[in-house]
Design a protein around this motif. Sequence first.
Motif, mmCIF file in Angstrom:
data_model
loop_
_atom_site.group_PDB
_atom_site.id
_atom_site.type_symbol
_atom_site.label_atom_id
_atom_site.label_comp_id
_atom_site.label_asym_id
_atom_site.label_seq_id
_atom_site.Cartn_x
_atom_site.Cartn_y
_atom_site.Cartn_z
ATOM 1 N N ASN A 8 -14.907 -55.400 -23.221
ATOM 2 C CA ASN A 8 -14.010 -56.081 -24.198
ATOM 3 C C ASN A 8 -14.175 -57.689 -23.801
ATOM 4 O O ASN A 8 -13.161 -58.124 -23.162
ATOM 5 C CB ASN A 8 -12.923 -55.220 -24.375
ATOM 6 C CG ASN A 8 -11.903 -55.853 -25.511
ATOM 7 O OD1 ASN A 8 -12.333 -57.143 -26.144
ATOM 8 N ND2 ASN A 8 -11.212 -55.191 -26.029
ATOM 9 N N THR A 52 -12.790 -60.027 -25.456
ATOM 10 C CA THR A 52 -11.579 -60.773 -25.718
ATOM 11 C C THR A 52 -10.409 -60.648 -24.787
ATOM 12 O O THR A 52 -9.580 -61.292 -24.463
ATOM 13 C CB THR A 52 -10.939 -60.434 -27.248
ATOM 14 O OG1 THR A 52 -10.521 -58.666 -27.237
ATOM 15 C CG2 THR A 52 -11.886 -60.433 -28.205
ATOM 16 N N LEU A 53 -10.592 -59.540 -23.732
ATOM 17 C CA LEU A 53 -9.526 -59.284 -22.709
ATOM 18 C C LEU A 53 -10.245 -59.779 -21.202
ATOM 19 O O LEU A 53 -9.533 -60.245 -20.668
ATOM 20 C CB LEU A 53 -9.478 -57.885 -22.634
ATOM 21 C CG LEU A 53 -8.975 -57.068 -23.822
ATOM 22 C CD1 LEU A 53 -8.695 -55.386 -23.281
ATOM 23 C CD2 LEU A 53 -7.438 -57.716 -24.060
ATOM 24 N N ILE A 72 -0.444 -56.879 -21.691
ATOM 25 C CA ILE A 72 -1.012 -56.140 -22.536
ATOM 26 C C ILE A 72 -1.501 -54.676 -22.197
ATOM 27 O O ILE A 72 -2.012 -54.498 -21.240
ATOM 28 C CB ILE A 72 -2.351 -56.812 -23.078
ATOM 29 C CG1 ILE A 72 -1.917 -58.037 -23.977
ATOM 30 C CG2 ILE A 72 -3.379 -55.974 -23.735
ATOM 31 C CD1 ILE A 72 -3.192 -58.863 -24.548
ATOM 32 N N ARG A 84 -11.785 -46.576 -26.968
ATOM 33 C CA ARG A 84 -10.366 -47.118 -26.914
ATOM 34 C C ARG A 84 -9.610 -46.138 -28.072
ATOM 35 O O ARG A 84 -10.158 -45.681 -29.146
ATOM 36 C CB ARG A 84 -10.880 -48.478 -27.778
ATOM 37 C CG ARG A 84 -9.561 -49.347 -27.683
ATOM 38 C CD ARG A 84 -10.028 -50.425 -28.320
ATOM 39 N NE ARG A 84 -8.651 -51.557 -28.467
ATOM 40 C CZ ARG A 84 -8.202 -51.909 -27.347
ATOM 41 N NH1 ARG A 84 -8.700 -52.152 -26.375
ATOM 42 N NH2 ARG A 84 -6.867 -52.882 -27.673
#
Length: 254
Positions: free
Chosen positions: A157, A159-160, A186, A220
């Motif tokens: 991922n 974005t992480l 998060i 996920r």
Amino acid sequence: MVKITFQPVSAQKPEKDNDEDKIVIPQAHEHLTLPVRSKRPFPTGLFCLAFGLVIFMLGLIVASVYVYRHYFISQMPEDSLFHCRVVYEDSVFAPLRGRQELEENVGIYLEDNYEQISVPVPHFGGSDPADIIHDFHRGLTAYYDIALDKCYITELNTTLVMPPRSLWELLINVKRGTYLPQTYIIHEEMVVTGRVRSLRSLGPYIHRLCFSKETYRLRRRSHRRVERRETQKCHSIRHFENTFVVETQICDRM
Ligand SMILES: *[C@@H]1O[C@H](CO)[C@@H](O)[C@H](O)[C@H]1NC(C)=O
């Protein structure tokens, strides 16, 4: 006594002989030219020499500092290891717990385009020790849960997880004396979807990490299915590869 009186006499004799020899041949020319050259140019020559030496030394120092820094900076990206600490607060899930600290080792391999993170056993529990690989070339993340001795594979991922170059730049600044700014956490939930039989398609780094370990694929989980968690066994791994901390909760059927 006798020796002392003889020595000056014998020393003076050759000097006189030399003086006489020199004076006799060039005579007036030497007497006129030599004092002018020996009195004035000699000190300026010495100054020039000293000045040149100072310039040379300064140049040498500047050059060596430049070469050292250039060499040091250009060598670092090849293979960089960092020991990192971050302080964070969990204002959603544990607001009363206050500040928590997370520690990990980060290896950044720019040429091979992957990151390897080692999370040791945490001081206050709640999270498993783990080795994590983010392979940007394959677009995959592998979590090796050391407590369970199991490997979990999921899609990377982006974005992480910061890309290797950006994470390297972030951590280089931390290494130079500033701490990672206090941050937040998060939470993400993953569910096991099946066993991975062949590790070959996962690339050499994940293959090496998960070799001869039970390996599972993760998906996920959307928040609608959270109620089912009671029938599942969950473990979490806290890690960071960005400016915030991530808790990855991995759930498997009991
Ligand atoms: C990546 O993580 C973010 C933040 O948790 C999430 O919103 C997003 O859906 C994730 N993307 C994928 C492809 O899983």
